[in-house]
Design a protein around this motif. Structure first.
Motif, PDB file in Angstrom:
ATOM      1  N   LYS A 159       9.185 -20.297 -39.432  1.00  9.27           N
ATOM      2  CA  LYS A 159       8.263 -19.179 -39.649  1.00  9.27           C
ATOM      3  C   LYS A 159       8.312 -18.222 -38.458  1.00  9.27           C
ATOM      4  CE  LYS A 159       4.202 -19.737 -41.574  1.00  9.27           C
ATOM      5  NZ  LYS A 159       2.764 -20.061 -41.793  1.00  9.27           N
ATOM      6  N   LEU A 161       6.312 -14.819 -36.849  1.00  9.73           N
ATOM      7  CA  LEU A 161       5.132 -13.957 -36.892  1.00  9.73           C
ATOM      8  C   LEU A 161       5.489 -12.638 -36.227  1.00  9.73           C
ATOM      9  CD1 LEU A 161       2.265 -16.450 -35.909  1.00  9.73           C
ATOM     10  CD2 LEU A 161       3.055 -15.785 -38.197  1.00  9.73           C
ATOM     11  N   LYS A 175      13.157  -9.048 -42.051  1.00 14.23           N
ATOM     12  CA  LYS A 175      12.893  -9.733 -43.326  1.00 14.23           C
ATOM     13  C   LYS A 175      14.184  -9.925 -44.127  1.00 14.23           C
ATOM     14  CE  LYS A 175       8.176  -7.934 -43.636  1.00 14.23           C
ATOM     15  NZ  LYS A 175       7.285  -6.934 -44.279  1.00 14.23           N
ATOM     16  N   THR A 184      10.694 -17.715 -43.145  1.00  4.90           N
ATOM     17  CA  THR A 184       9.483 -17.028 -43.601  1.00  4.90           C
ATOM     18  C   THR A 184       9.035 -16.038 -42.546  1.00  4.90           C
ATOM     19  OG1 THR A 184       8.764 -18.979 -44.834  1.00  4.90           O
ATOM     20  CG2 THR A 184       7.086 -17.326 -44.337  1.00  4.90           C
ATOM     21  N   GLU A 186       5.957 -13.515 -41.519  1.00  2.73           N
ATOM     22  CA  GLU A 186       4.553 -13.180 -41.799  1.00  2.73           C
ATOM     23  C   GLU A 186       4.090 -12.109 -40.815  1.00  2.73           C
ATOM     24  OE1 GLU A 186       0.251 -15.498 -41.748  1.00  2.73           O
ATOM     25  OE2 GLU A 186       2.060 -16.589 -42.373  1.00  2.73           O
ATOM     26  N   GLU A 187       3.449 -11.072 -41.339  1.00  2.32           N
ATOM     27  CA  GLU A 187       2.979  -9.980 -40.483  1.00  2.32           C
ATOM     28  C   GLU A 187       1.578 -10.269 -39.944  1.00  2.32           C
ATOM     29  OE1 GLU A 187       3.327  -6.056 -42.046  1.00  2.32           O
ATOM     30  OE2 GLU A 187       5.460  -6.258 -42.502  1.00  2.32           O
TER      31      GLU A 187
END
Length: 450
Positions: A159, A161, A175, A184, A186-187
């Motif tokens: 992941k 961030l 992305k 993955t 995530e913003e």
């Protein structure tokens, strides 16, 4: 000769047809089904002579608006800065202009030294221990950093961030790159123009490989790297910073805050805006990670006679052509643009870079005050470098059209990335803008708003 620009003459065509054994071009293509062949001449204008063509292109070029003649307050990732004239003189030399990848060091010492100096200056600006020999641009450099961070955890952490304060195009590239290895992304929301530290804290866990921020961020705000680094470190995640290298002439470098990887674009140094590219990405990190760095590294050594020399180091050429062994898909670098940035930084010197940064900062703050006096609202109170957001109370698109009529290139319309922000303009002021231009720009906006 029918066409000046083509080397093949009518006689050449006749010789080739005779050699093939056909009388004309119709016979050559007779096996192609007539229903799919164009049965009429191409709808093209008659060919121009070279003199006529040059004149036509000059007339078309004269219609362009350029930042040389029209004051620009547009930034958002591509900036109008002073470029020392020596840059074009050096980059136009044939030994640099036509150089290919310097695999043979004995034949490429000049190219290798130029790249080595680029790496050295990037390290000095970012406060990092090692830098590669450039990448395609800042956005792809960030994507490579993100994937490399996950690789450090052997993909057990998948992941990423990424702050919403990172350039929207860079976020898109990250992305896209993340789809390959199945990562993955995530913003993390932005509040008051800066990364929301509480929101970041809520989503940080043992699954996160890296926290990604921009410094200064897309909205011009200077992020609190110390606090963000501490949060990332507590979760065991790497800390990646995308940074404008010119801003580092004034700001504390990310390396001093403990950044693991620092990337960005050296476009502010010696590379013209030129319709948005090509640019030159940089990638800087720690010695601990140097064997995972994408692209090339140039090292300094001595030959058998003790003379200073340069070579590609740490990574064999096979790294870039064997997919199963490579750490990256990057197999080239922006050597010519890296050279332009190196020459620009060397010509400006330490004090010159600092002066460019200082003037950009001072003029931006002056413009900020003048625009506020002209009726603009300032939605964010945080410190900025040379970009800031203003609220106009009416669509930026319309304001920019009116500004263009008055002889100005306005700021970036944030409505292009978020329809709800179509009345917010991202204004950029560099050392190239004069006090008179800033005053006139503010006056023009004030007139439009009133």
């Amino acid at each position: 000769m029918s066409y000046r620009y083509l080397p093949m003459t009518d006689a050449d065509q006749e010789d080739m047809l005779a050699t093939i054994g056909v009388e004309n071009k119709e016979e050559l293509f007779e096996d192609v089904n007539g229903t799919i062949r164009l049965q009429r001449p191409l709808n093209l204008q008659p060919a121009l002579t070279e003199m006529e063509l040059v004149k036509e292109f000059e007339q078309l070029a004269a219609k362009n608006t350029t930042m040389k003649t029209t004051p620009s307050f547009l930034g958002a990732g591509v900036y109008h800065h002073f470029i020392p004239s020596v840059v074009s003189h050096v980059t136009s030399r044939s030994e640099f202009y036509t150089a290919y990848t310097p695999y043979q060091p004995e034949m490429s010492q000049g190219e290798l030294q130029a790249i080595f100096e680029f790496q050295t200056m990037v390290c000095e600006l970012t406060g990092m221990e090692i830098a590669n020999s450039s990448m395609y641009d800042g956005h792809t450099a960030l994507a490579e950093a993100a994937v490399m961070a996950c690789g450090q955890y052997k993909m057990k952490r998948q992941k990423l961030l990424i702050s919403a304060g990172v350039h929207p195009e860079a976020r898109d590239v990250v992305k896209t790159q993340a789809k390959g290895p199945g990562l993955t992304v995530e913003e993390v929301a932005v509040t008051s123009g800066a990364t929301n530290e509480e929101a970041l804290k809520q989503v940080l866990n043992e699954e996160v490989a890296a926290v990604i921020v921009q410094y200064p961020n897309f909205f011009g705000t200077i992020e609190d790297l110390r606090q963000l680094k501490e949060q990332a470190e507590q979760a065991g995640a790497m800390f990646i910073v995308k940074s404008n290298p010119l801003a580092l002439g004034m700001l504390t470098p990310p390396g001093e805050f403990g950044a693991d990887i620092v990337v960005g674009d050296t476009q502010p140094f010696g590379i013209a805006a030129q319709y948005g590219g090509p640019h030159c990405g940089y990638f800087a990190t720690t010695k601990k990670l140097m064997r995972k760095v994408p692209g090339r590294l140039v090292g300094q050594t001595v030959d058998e006679d003790g003379r200073r020399g340069f070579v590609l180091t740490l990574q064999a050429r096979e790294q870039h052509i064997r997919r199963d062994k490579a750490t990256s898909n990057i197999c080239s670098n922006q050597a010519l643009n890296a050279l332009a940035s190196s020459v620009a930084m060397a010509a400006l010197g330490k004090q010159g870079v600092k002066e460019m940064a200082y003037q950009s900062l001072q003029k931006a703050h002056y413009a900020k005050r003048k625009l506020q006096e002209a009726g603009c609202k300032l939605p964010y109170e945080g410190p900025v470098f040379h970009e800031f957001v203003v609220e106009l109370g009416q669509p930026v698109k319309k304001v920019n059209e009116l500004l263009f009529e008055k002889g100005f290139i306005g700021g970036f319309d944030l409505g292009q990335i978020d329809a709800s922000r179509n009345e917010e303009m991202l204004v950029c002021v560099t050392e190239m803008r004069t006090k008179e231009e800033i005053d006139a720009f503010a006056e023009a906006i004030g007139g439009i708003l009133s």
